[in-house]
Every structure is written in structure tokens, then in C-alpha cells.
Design a protein around this motif. Sequence first.
Motif, PDB file in Angstrom:
ATOM      1  N   LEU A  53      -4.571  -4.863   0.015  1.00 52.83           N
ATOM      2  CA  LEU A  53      -3.834  -3.769   0.628  1.00 52.83           C
ATOM      3  C   LEU A  53      -3.317  -4.249   1.973  1.00 52.83           C
ATOM      4  O   LEU A  53      -4.099  -4.670   2.834  1.00 52.83           O
ATOM      5  N   MET A  54      -1.983  -4.206   2.135  1.00 58.48           N
ATOM      6  CA  MET A  54      -1.331  -4.696   3.351  1.00 58.48           C
ATOM      7  C   MET A  54      -0.644  -3.539   4.082  1.00 58.48           C
ATOM      8  O   MET A  54      -0.156  -2.606   3.440  1.00 58.48           O
ATOM      9  N   ASP A  55      -0.564  -3.641   5.414  1.00 64.29           N
ATOM     10  CA  ASP A  55       0.172  -2.621   6.173  1.00 64.29           C
ATOM     11  C   ASP A  55       1.653  -2.985   6.225  1.00 64.29           C
ATOM     12  O   ASP A  55       2.078  -3.990   5.652  1.00 64.29           O
ATOM     13  N   GLU A  56       2.446  -2.158   6.918  1.00 65.51           N
ATOM     14  CA  GLU A  56       3.896  -2.376   6.943  1.00 65.51           C
ATOM     15  C   GLU A  56       4.302  -3.666   7.647  1.00 65.51           C
ATOM     16  O   GLU A  56       5.422  -4.145   7.484  1.00 65.51           O
ATOM     17  N   HIS A  59       0.014  -7.256   7.370  1.00 66.36           N
ATOM     18  CA  HIS A  59      -1.364  -7.610   7.724  1.00 66.36           C
ATOM     19  C   HIS A  59      -2.336  -6.897   6.789  1.00 66.36           C
ATOM     20  O   HIS A  59      -2.069  -5.773   6.357  1.00 66.36           O
ATOM     21  N   VAL A  61      -5.142  -4.516   5.508  1.00 67.33           N
ATOM     22  CA  VAL A  61      -5.703  -3.256   5.993  1.00 67.33           C
ATOM     23  C   VAL A  61      -7.210  -3.417   6.052  1.00 67.33           C
ATOM     24  O   VAL A  61      -7.830  -3.880   5.090  1.00 67.33           O
ATOM     25  N   ILE A  63     -10.934  -1.607   6.671  1.00 65.28           N
ATOM     26  CA  ILE A  63     -11.737  -0.392   6.721  1.00 65.28           C
ATOM     27  C   ILE A  63     -13.154  -0.841   7.016  1.00 65.28           C
ATOM     28  O   ILE A  63     -13.712  -1.674   6.289  1.00 65.28           O
ATOM     29  N   PRO A  67     -11.405  -6.249   4.974  1.00 66.20           N
ATOM     30  CA  PRO A  67     -10.126  -6.052   4.289  1.00 66.20           C
ATOM     31  C   PRO A  67     -10.321  -5.301   2.970  1.00 66.20           C
ATOM     32  O   PRO A  67     -11.329  -5.475   2.280  1.00 66.20           O
ATOM     33  N   LEU A 101      -6.690   6.275   4.972  1.00 65.08           N
ATOM     34  CA  LEU A 101      -5.615   5.508   5.599  1.00 65.08           C
ATOM     35  C   LEU A 101      -4.934   6.354   6.665  1.00 65.08           C
ATOM     36  O   LEU A 101      -4.758   7.567   6.480  1.00 65.08           O
ATOM     37  N   ARG A 105       2.224   6.150   7.727  1.00 61.70           N
ATOM     38  CA  ARG A 105       2.430   4.697   7.675  1.00 61.70           C
ATOM     39  C   ARG A 105       2.718   4.257   6.253  1.00 61.70           C
ATOM     40  O   ARG A 105       2.439   4.961   5.298  1.00 61.70           O
ATOM     41  N   TYR A 107       2.311   1.240   3.239  1.00 60.83           N
ATOM     42  CA  TYR A 107       1.367   0.227   2.782  1.00 60.83           C
ATOM     43  C   TYR A 107       1.882  -0.410   1.496  1.00 60.83           C
ATOM     44  O   TYR A 107       2.752   0.137   0.824  1.00 60.83           O
TER      45      TYR A 107
END
Length: 129
Positions: A53-56, A59, A61, A63, A67, A101, A105, A107
Motif C-alpha cells: 500500500l503506497m501513498d500519493e 511511499h 503506508v 500503520i 508498512p 487511513l 488522501r 492511495y
Amino acid sequence: MMADAVQVSDGKLFILGGGLGVIGPRPQQISVAVRIAVPWDQANVKHDWRLDLMDEDGHPVLIRDKPVTIAGQFEAGRPAGVAPGTTLWVPLGINFGAVPLPRGRRYTWQLFINDHTAATWNAPFTVRN
């Protein structure tokens, strides 16, 4: 593809609420359906897969400082009676619990096979405000 729920049975994907592109704003269950095309010459060979799972910004994500990723292996066998050269399909159904999340944003779930990826091996989505 993102969905509400995914199940694999008898080599087929059963998808409930498929095609999610916007979720939330509250955490909800997220599922990802993947159908991997395996070339005939790659049958009976183990392959590693990973879903990140990547952010915009591209990178990972995190939690609780870890990752959000899941990984495994697959091996496509050649079924009896299938013509040589036929593409072999491997279905994957991955179900996550409610993923907390940040709202507003974007993802992307990004698939990697043997540490390689492609621009089309992803499932982008947005979390509502």
C-alpha cells in the motif's frame, strides 16, 4: 481491483462490490482481487508476489510504524489437455480488515512479482473527507 470482499474457489475469483475507487471516510474492510497471467514457459516455477500500500507520493503506508504489505508465492501448473502456449491464470483474493487511513488522501495497492512491477499492476483509490 479493489472490492468489498474477494474469494478464490476452483481457480475463479468471486468478487463482491468490485471496482471500489473511493472508500470511507471511516475505516472499512478492503479487499484486493488479482489475476496473474503466467506465460506457458513459466509454468511449474515458483514466483514471489508482494502487494504494497503506497501513498500519493509513492511511499509505503505505515500503520504502527510497519508498512502495509502482504506477500506470498504462487506456482502455476500446466493442466492436462491444455494446448501448449496457453496463458495460465493464477487468481489471488486478499482480504484486509478495516484499515485506518487518513481522510482526503489518495492511495495505491501496487503488485510486485519477483521484485518487478509495472505501471498497470495497481489499484488506486481515495479516502473521502
